[in-house]
Design an enzyme around this catalytic site. Structure first.
Site, PDB file in Angstrom:
ATOM      1  N   THR A   1       0.534  -1.495  -0.155  1.00  0.00           N
ATOM      2  CA  THR A   1       0.078  -0.173  -0.229  1.00  0.00           C
ATOM      3  C   THR A   1       1.111   1.509  -0.207  1.00  0.00           C
ATOM      4  O   THR A   1       1.721   1.155   0.713  1.00  0.00           O
ATOM      5  CB  THR A   1      -1.226   0.189   1.417  1.00  0.00           C
TER       6      THR A   1
ATOM      7  N   GLY B   1       2.859  -2.984   8.073  1.00  0.00           N
ATOM      8  CA  GLY B   1       3.139  -2.608   9.725  1.00  0.00           C
ATOM      9  C   GLY B   1       4.337  -3.208   9.355  1.00  0.00           C
ATOM     10  O   GLY B   1       5.234  -4.174   9.107  1.00  0.00           O
TER      11      GLY B   1
ATOM     12  N   GLU C   1      -7.329  -5.446   4.238  1.00  0.00           N
ATOM     13  CA  GLU C   1      -7.734  -6.375   3.294  1.00  0.00           C
ATOM     14  C   GLU C   1      -8.980  -6.338   2.241  1.00  0.00           C
ATOM     15  O   GLU C   1      -9.746  -7.442   1.749  1.00  0.00           O
ATOM     16  CB  GLU C   1      -8.364  -8.052   3.637  1.00  0.00           C
TER      17      GLU C   1
END
Lengths: 658, 658
Positions: A137, A176, A420
């Site tokens: 992303t 993350g 997701e």
């Protein structure tokens, strides 16, 4: 134990232990799960005791500490990645642990990397000689992966790829474990060779020194700052300026850039989608259904000990669980937790079967599986998020305290509506599949088993004659089936009409998307009800459990009709009089299930530590616990400097000196 | 300015400045509001720049600092409590300020205290020689005030009241400003004289030393710990053990304990309820409608600059605001912000009139006003909370970052569903009023003007023939009116049937409460639509504004029918075919209003500082701002100690030593 909750347990209509075992898929699983939970909860390193008082920095530190300690713990306990204990670890830790993206890093190399790449990187990652992340992303692109703007240009002279963040919107954002922990990451970038773009490809990029953790040359990275939850995760940003990686760092199981710059592609890309698809399904249980189960446990137990106002004059104050409005808030959410537990179980098995097919190079089921995973991820995450919200509000003021555990459940489950795959986008993918199948079915072509019902759309009326008829699964399942089919067919018809009237195909699609999303949800809702009813039907041998599960199934189904009355009434399939019957049966079920409400949440079998809630503990001593926990708040550790600085001068009337 | 948002402003169908002035109630008000906002925002003490990075302790300190500084600022600026600037201060500070309960403390003394008590305490409070709070809610009781357990026993020998917390559930819990700031508080306690209980009464109790802020003898107090929001407020707990206050400390405008213990009551208690009622209405604008306006501003501006995926192949990526699903998420919330702004304005005027009547000792309107305030507080807070949630989710991942401003708007507005009366309880109070009026009306007795429509419940059909008919306010207002009346009458009938079949009155009431709450909501929804339509009708002189307001009114009304289709279809008032017309008109409105979406949020006239959002700024430079702000996060200030402690040993393979 608070007598108000003890009394609730004496009248259970079923064996809680048997229901727990059934939920776990057998008593042996229950035993293993409890052993894992026990081992983790008795280890002080994994304690979540101070969680509600911690800053983002402290949460991150704790998550890293736990992740590192977990390696040791697993060795000690003999737990392995493929062992039966593994799936319970995340649940036992309540997800508050670092390095989850390290696993995605490994999974993407295993799936997309060549044998040589797997041989090189997987052992390093397994041994934690590096810490991986997954940089897909960007600031400017999430949903639309084709639009990613990071570039990887092949330099034929050095046989390297040169990675760049050409503009600010191309910065990687959200991954993350990347803000502060990762040393390496898989960067998704547009591949350019000889000035030609070949689309998005994955590259392994080192971002931090293995010696001192400083950023590598050309790399800018850091933490994206505070979020609504996930304080323990260092979601990061990443900018690359002329960062060079060797040619071998492009994951090349399916394609390759040859030394002369020739681009070669082989094998199927479809398997990539399937990986995304399975992640979507696997996240549902731990991150969506379990949090709802916890929220129900907290809210139902609290409602059994909270007494407020009088139901009848002269009597003592009533448990709030005895008010119809409170039952109508909580019990449908409890039924939904069971419904969605069963459907995720069903989906998991479906995907396991699908995976075996795909290993045999049979990709036939892929479209159906993709439609399943998209639609159900959207329906379940959205439904369960609302359900947790209802549980929170149903606890009044105390639900709003972090100490209730509900705010953090809410802010965390909310993320599942976004990550997701954004839910609306996902529903429209399912809708596209449904419209396609409907078109195929109406011209007599074969369609996947889950959507054969679309072939038989016809007007009709519900045959129910009285309110008891609506306790028949055949009656309500058929109502859902009819409604889903009608919504798909009427929207498909609108789409066709628009196109025939001259609207361009893509514009016509856009003009139907509100209704398409509604149709996709109706389809998934129907499958969920059908699965619940069929599962209950099969339970015949366990009569005690079957009876209460039948009630929950009825409640889930009738709640859905009551709450979405419009779509059932619209074409007259249900009449207004029948809707009154639905309402009556629905409301009649509430006091019936209310009797078993506490045993039904007990069966989820959460320990007090895992709930981490002052309102939801097994013993029902909510007020004592709220008071004890509040005293530990850092706000009570010392007198605030605000006193000396502001309050004292104010009170001593020295305001003018301020 | 980002060209993607600049272009949105060039095509406004109306004058933004004129709309702003209309929203403010005139250009002069706009001028004053802007002056207040300017004065506060240019003062660094009031800065909210670091708000998203602060701990609860830091937020509290900042709130106290601001509250103290505000006194100075008001003197400097010549702003007074009754001046025209006053109502804009809270909005300008975004509510992030201490001592709000100090004002409730003063208000309760003014309302419930004798002239002598007012003369003693109000000057002390005004001069901040004490800091007040308002201790009503207890651990065990919020909604049901009669159940409060704190006791105040009159000691005839010393002419004192002895206050006690007899059990843990009697502990005061939640009062703002009490956890760390207050020196005094108004404690609500059950009054006992000679062993007889006279119900709940208010007592002024000192809880902290005016010299050194230490707790007074017999007092245990502190902060209740972390909450979902309101970190700046020291919500507190308070236990009292044989705390004695002089007889004069019972607020005694309406009742008194005489020296011999004789209890005397005089005057009307009704005025007390009216105070609660006005607080409920006054909170709606600043704490509910303004936050929704902010959320709409952020989400609409972001949707105008966020480009994602392609609407048509070959074109550039589309603004997400061009997708029907995104329009259908955001634009109804924008319409709701206008609808609720207008209805709160209407309610405020109604209550001002009511207050004047009450000062003339005319209490006739009290039941209607109470029903209004209860029902609308519930409807508006619930609707706006969902609306903010929709705005947050509609911003995808970035909406989940605290830096978007949306999470804190959500967690704050959510509290409005709980405080000042739990929403379900409030709706049932409105329902009780409606059922009573319906009964009265059906026997020909006079009823208050807002509910005369209940007298004329009869079956009927909507006369609309095509989708354009549903853009007629008469058509849709009548549909709402019909539906509200039907829900009230059918639930009243169910209640009567139950009672006649032998169910006890209170049980029958409980069995109807789900439907009663639904009826109360439908009533308030109807009044909101009617008020919006009437307001637009009156706008004739301002044609440019009237046109867009008419569109918003239509959208608000049709969205409500589309989303609650069941209640409109149920008795056949609308047919399925008519519902299709509603849907068509509703969806047709989206692209029309979309053209003015950015000007419509610009008209709310929030400064960038007041939005405090990386996504919502006027210039639309969202990615740059996200990146700049993230860099200021404390998580980026230094390398985490987790590196030396855990990551380094792990990476250097010294795991076994951990």
């Amino acid at each position: 134990v608070n007598p108000d909750i003890a009394s609730e347990r004496q009248t259970a209509s079923f064996s809680v232990e048997k229901l727990t075992a059934w939920l776990d898929g057998g008593a042996e699983h229950t035993r293993i799960r409890r052993a894992v939970v026990e081992a983790i909860e008795c280890d002080p390193v994994f304690s979540r005791e101070n969680q509600y008082f911690q800053s983002q920095n402290e949460r991150y530190e704790a998550a890293v500490r736990k992740a590192v300690h977990l390696q040791k713990k697993m060795r000690e306990m003999g737990w392995t990645e493929n062992g039966p204990e593994h799936k319970y670890i995340h649940r036992a830790l309540a997800g508050d642990v670092a390095f989850l993206l390290h696993r995605i890093f490994m999974r993407s190399i295993s799936t997309l990397g060549s044998d040589k790449q797997v041989a090189k990187w997987i052992p390093l990652a397994t041994q934690y000689q590096l810490i991986g992340s997954y940089a897909q992303t960007e600031l400017g692109h999430g949903t639309y992966l084709q639009g990613l703007e990071t570039t990887a240009v092949f330099d034929i002279t050095t046989q390297e790829f040169i990675l760049n963040t050409p503009k600010i919107s191309a910065m990687k954002w959200w991954p993350g474990d990347m803000g502060r922990s990762a040393t390496h990451t898989v960067v998704f970038a547009q591949l350019y060779v000889h000035g030609k773009c070949y689309g998005v490809h994955p590259f392994i990029v080192q971002i931090r020194s293995l010696q001192d953790h400083s950023l590598c040359p050309g790399v800018t990275a850091g933490d994206i700052g505070p979020k609504m939850n996930f304080e323990h995760t260092d979601n990061g940003f990443l900018m690359l300026q002329n960062v060079r990686v060797p040619k071998e760092n492009m994951l090349n199981k399916f394609c390759e850039v040859q030394p002369d710059g020739t681009y070669v592609r082989w094998g199927s890309q479809k398997i990539n989608y399937f990986t995304m698809t399975t992640v979507r399904v696997s996240v549902l249980s731990d991150e969506v259904v379990v949090p709802l189960m916890k929220a129900c446990t907290i809210a139902v137990r609290y409602a059994a000990v909270r007494r407020q106002s009088k139901l009848r004059p002269g009597e003592e104050e009533a448990k709030i669980l005895d008010y119809q409005t409170q039952q109508e808030k909580l019990l449908p959410q409890l039924a939904a937790a069971y419904a969605f537990h069963l459907i995720t179980d069903y989906l998991q098995k479906l995907f396991d079967r699908g995976y075996r097919e795909i290993q045999r190079k049979n990709f036939d089921t892929l479209p159906e599986l993709h439609a399943f995973s998209s639609g159900f991820k959207a329906l379940i995450s959205q439904y369960c998020t609302s359900a947790v919200d209802i549980c929170l509000r149903a606890c009044g003021g105390h639900g709003y305290s972090l100490l209730s555990g509900l705010p953090s459940l809410y802010t965390r489950i909310l993320a599942s509506c976004i990550y997701e795959g954004e839910n609306t986008v996902l529903l429209l993918q399912t809708a596209r599949f449904l419209v396609k199948c409907f078109m195929a079915a109406s011209t007599g072509q074969p369609v996947p088993p889950s959507v054969t019902y679309l072939a038989a759309v016809k007007p009709g009326k519900c045959p129910a004659k009285n309110k008891l008829d609506f306790l028949s699964p055949d009656i309500y399942t058929e109502a859902y089936r009819h409604t889903a089919a009608r919504l798909v067919s009427s929207t498909a018809a609108k789409l066709q009409d628009l196109i025939q009237s001259g609207v361009k195909k893509h514009d016509a699609w856009n003009q139907c998307t509100v209704q398409l999303a509604q149709a996709a949800k109706a389809h998934c809702h129907y499958i969920t009800v059908k699965n619940f009813a069929e599962t209950v039907e099969k339970l015949k041998t366990q009569a005690g459990i079957q009876k209460i599960m039948k009630h929950l199934c009825d409640l889930f189904a009738l709640h859905g009709i009551f709450s979405n009355a419009g779509v059932f009434l619209h074409d007259g399939y249900l009449s207004g009089a029948q809707m009154d019957m639905v309402t009556a049966s629905y409301l009649d079920l509430l006091p019936v299930i209310r009797k078993d409400a506490v045993p039904l949440v007990d069966a989820f079998d959460f320990t007090d530590k895992s709930l981490n809630s002052a309102l939801g503990s097994y013993d029902g001593h909510v007020y004592q616990r709220l008071y004890e926990w509040a005293q530990n708040s850092p706000t009570n550790k010392q007198m605030s400097p605000a006193y000396e600085r502001y309050l004292k001068p104010l009170l001593h009337n020295k305001l003018s000196k301020l």
